[in-house]
Design a protein around this motif. Sequence first.
Motif, PDB file in Angstrom:
ATOM      1  N   GLN A 298       1.039   5.006  -6.817  1.00 23.62           N
ATOM      2  CA  GLN A 298       0.175   5.072  -8.004  1.00 23.62           C
ATOM      3  C   GLN A 298      -1.237   4.582  -7.721  1.00 23.62           C
ATOM      4  N   SER A 299      -1.474   4.038  -6.536  1.00 21.80           N
ATOM      5  CA  SER A 299      -2.786   3.538  -6.148  1.00 21.80           C
ATOM      6  C   SER A 299      -2.900   3.669  -4.634  1.00 21.80           C
ATOM      7  N   ASP A 300      -4.126   3.858  -4.128  1.00 25.96           N
ATOM      8  CA  ASP A 300      -4.347   3.999  -2.692  1.00 25.96           C
ATOM      9  C   ASP A 300      -4.395   2.629  -2.038  1.00 25.96           C
ATOM     10  N   GLY A 301      -3.466   2.381  -1.110  1.00 29.90           N
ATOM     11  CA  GLY A 301      -3.391   1.102  -0.420  1.00 29.90           C
ATOM     12  C   GLY A 301      -3.158   1.298   1.060  1.00 29.90           C
ATOM     13  N   PRO A 302      -2.656   0.269   1.708  1.00 31.35           N
ATOM     14  CA  PRO A 302      -2.404   0.346   3.148  1.00 31.35           C
ATOM     15  C   PRO A 302      -1.405   1.451   3.497  1.00 31.35           C
ATOM     16  N   GLU A 303      -1.702   2.210   4.545  1.00 29.90           N
ATOM     17  CA  GLU A 303      -0.809   3.300   4.963  1.00 29.90           C
ATOM     18  C   GLU A 303       0.567   2.782   5.352  1.00 29.90           C
ATOM     19  N   ALA A 304       0.645   1.539   5.802  1.00 30.91           N
ATOM     20  CA  ALA A 304       1.919   0.960   6.242  1.00 30.91           C
ATOM     21  C   ALA A 304       2.935   0.871   5.104  1.00 30.91           C
ATOM     22  N   LEU A 305       2.486   0.993   3.870  1.00 34.60           N
ATOM     23  CA  LEU A 305       3.395   0.866   2.729  1.00 34.60           C
ATOM     24  C   LEU A 305       4.017   2.193   2.303  1.00 34.60           C
ATOM     25  N   GLU A 306       3.535   3.304   2.846  1.00 32.96           N
ATOM     26  CA  GLU A 306       4.064   4.605   2.451  1.00 32.96           C
ATOM     27  C   GLU A 306       5.564   4.664   2.685  1.00 32.96           C
TER      28      GLU A 306
ATOM     29  N   ASP B  35      10.366  -4.155  -3.000  1.00 28.92           N
ATOM     30  CA  ASP B  35      10.626  -4.947  -1.800  1.00 28.92           C
ATOM     31  C   ASP B  35       9.312  -5.462  -1.224  1.00 28.92           C
ATOM     32  N   PHE B  36       8.696  -6.438  -1.910  1.00 35.49           N
ATOM     33  CA  PHE B  36       7.409  -6.975  -1.482  1.00 35.49           C
ATOM     34  C   PHE B  36       7.514  -7.562  -0.079  1.00 35.49           C
ATOM     35  N   ARG B  37       6.564  -7.168   0.749  1.00 31.55           N
ATOM     36  CA  ARG B  37       6.474  -7.715   2.099  1.00 31.55           C
ATOM     37  C   ARG B  37       5.023  -8.084   2.355  1.00 31.55           C
ATOM     38  N   GLN B  38       4.850  -9.229   2.947  1.00 28.88           N
ATOM     39  CA  GLN B  38       3.504  -9.680   3.284  1.00 28.88           C
ATOM     40  C   GLN B  38       2.972  -8.860   4.453  1.00 28.88           C
ATOM     41  N   ILE B  39       1.758  -8.388   4.322  1.00 23.75           N
ATOM     42  CA  ILE B  39       1.088  -7.725   5.430  1.00 23.75           C
ATOM     43  C   ILE B  39      -0.221  -8.461   5.682  1.00 23.75           C
ATOM     44  N   ASP B  40      -0.713  -8.384   6.880  1.00 20.41           N
ATOM     45  CA  ASP B  40      -1.916  -9.116   7.260  1.00 20.41           C
ATOM     46  C   ASP B  40      -3.093  -8.762   6.354  1.00 20.41           C
ATOM     47  N   GLY B  41      -3.721  -9.785   5.794  1.00 19.45           N
ATOM     48  CA  GLY B  41      -4.907  -9.594   4.973  1.00 19.45           C
ATOM     49  C   GLY B  41      -4.654  -9.181   3.540  1.00 19.45           C
ATOM     50  N   LEU B  42      -3.398  -9.167   3.100  1.00 22.46           N
ATOM     51  CA  LEU B  42      -3.086  -8.684   1.752  1.00 22.46           C
ATOM     52  C   LEU B  42      -3.403  -9.695   0.659  1.00 22.46           C
ATOM     53  N   CYS B  43      -2.973 -10.930   0.792  1.00 18.49           N
ATOM     54  CA  CYS B  43      -3.078 -11.901  -0.297  1.00 18.49           C
ATOM     55  C   CYS B  43      -4.409 -12.620  -0.325  1.00 18.49           C
ATOM     56  N   GLU B  44      -5.459 -11.856  -0.322  1.00 22.70           N
ATOM     57  CA  GLU B  44      -6.782 -12.431  -0.425  1.00 22.70           C
ATOM     58  C   GLU B  44      -7.692 -11.459  -1.159  1.00 22.70           C
ATOM     59  N   PRO B  45      -8.643 -12.006  -1.901  1.00 23.39           N
ATOM     60  CA  PRO B  45      -9.583 -11.117  -2.600  1.00 23.39           C
ATOM     61  C   PRO B  45     -10.435 -10.345  -1.596  1.00 23.39           C
TER      62      PRO B  45
ATOM     63  N   ARG C 218      -8.119  -8.039   2.469  1.00 21.04           N
ATOM     64  CA  ARG C 218      -9.247  -8.191   3.397  1.00 21.04           C
ATOM     65  C   ARG C 218      -9.997  -6.872   3.592  1.00 21.04           C
ATOM     66  N   ASP C 219      -9.283  -5.746   3.560  1.00 24.22           N
ATOM     67  CA  ASP C 219      -9.913  -4.454   3.820  1.00 24.22           C
ATOM     68  C   ASP C 219     -10.336  -3.710   2.560  1.00 24.22           C
ATOM     69  N   GLY C 220     -10.180  -4.319   1.395  1.00 27.41           N
ATOM     70  CA  GLY C 220     -10.672  -3.723   0.159  1.00 27.41           C
ATOM     71  C   GLY C 220      -9.937  -2.474  -0.286  1.00 27.41           C
ATOM     72  N   TRP C 221      -8.603  -2.492  -0.189  1.00 29.33           N
ATOM     73  CA  TRP C 221      -7.836  -1.358  -0.680  1.00 29.33           C
ATOM     74  C   TRP C 221      -8.007  -1.245  -2.188  1.00 29.33           C
ATOM     75  N   ASP C 222      -7.832  -0.042  -2.722  1.00 33.61           N
ATOM     76  CA  ASP C 222      -7.964   0.159  -4.169  1.00 33.61           C
ATOM     77  C   ASP C 222      -7.010  -0.763  -4.919  1.00 33.61           C
TER      78      ASP C 222
END
Length: 156
Positions: free
Chosen positions: A125-133, A139-149, A62-66
């Motif tokens: 290896q890519s810039d994404g949500p800070e919560a994943l640092e 260990d895939f975890r669903q975060i709000d707004g992730l599974c959408e274009p 949803r937030d257009g992470w890289d």
Amino acid sequence: MAGNLPLPREAKGRKLMQTTTKDTGETVIVPATVERDVYGQGYDWIQSLEGSGWYEVPGWGRDGWDLGSWPYIIFAAAVTSDEKGQLFGYCTYVEGDVAARWYRSCEARNLAISKEAFWYWASGQSDGPEALEGMDPQDFRQIDGLCEPYLPDAGK
């Protein structure tokens, strides 16, 4: 019938290939993956997508992470249809290696993209949500707004 479908070389100027969907296990005919130019790089590969049925996807969620890390890691997507309905694909270009995956449902394709994006984000290896640092990339975890274009023009 799986594995016995005729494989047309081209249709309407696009090259096609036979593959199996990841979510339903069907054998389908889809736009061929654009292979890399041995002498080119990622930006050249993006240019070669034009007219192939594939398009680059620079942002995700949803937030257009890289999505990826251009020109080394690039994601592309495609949509096509057959007599049973729509097919949704995505492929990755990773330092010249290209791999495609196809799904009968858009939701299954989007989840697969999200899982791969998560891996690149969590591994740094890519810039994404800070919560994943610091998270385990496996260990895939669903975060709000992730599974959408990421569709920046959808609100217009």
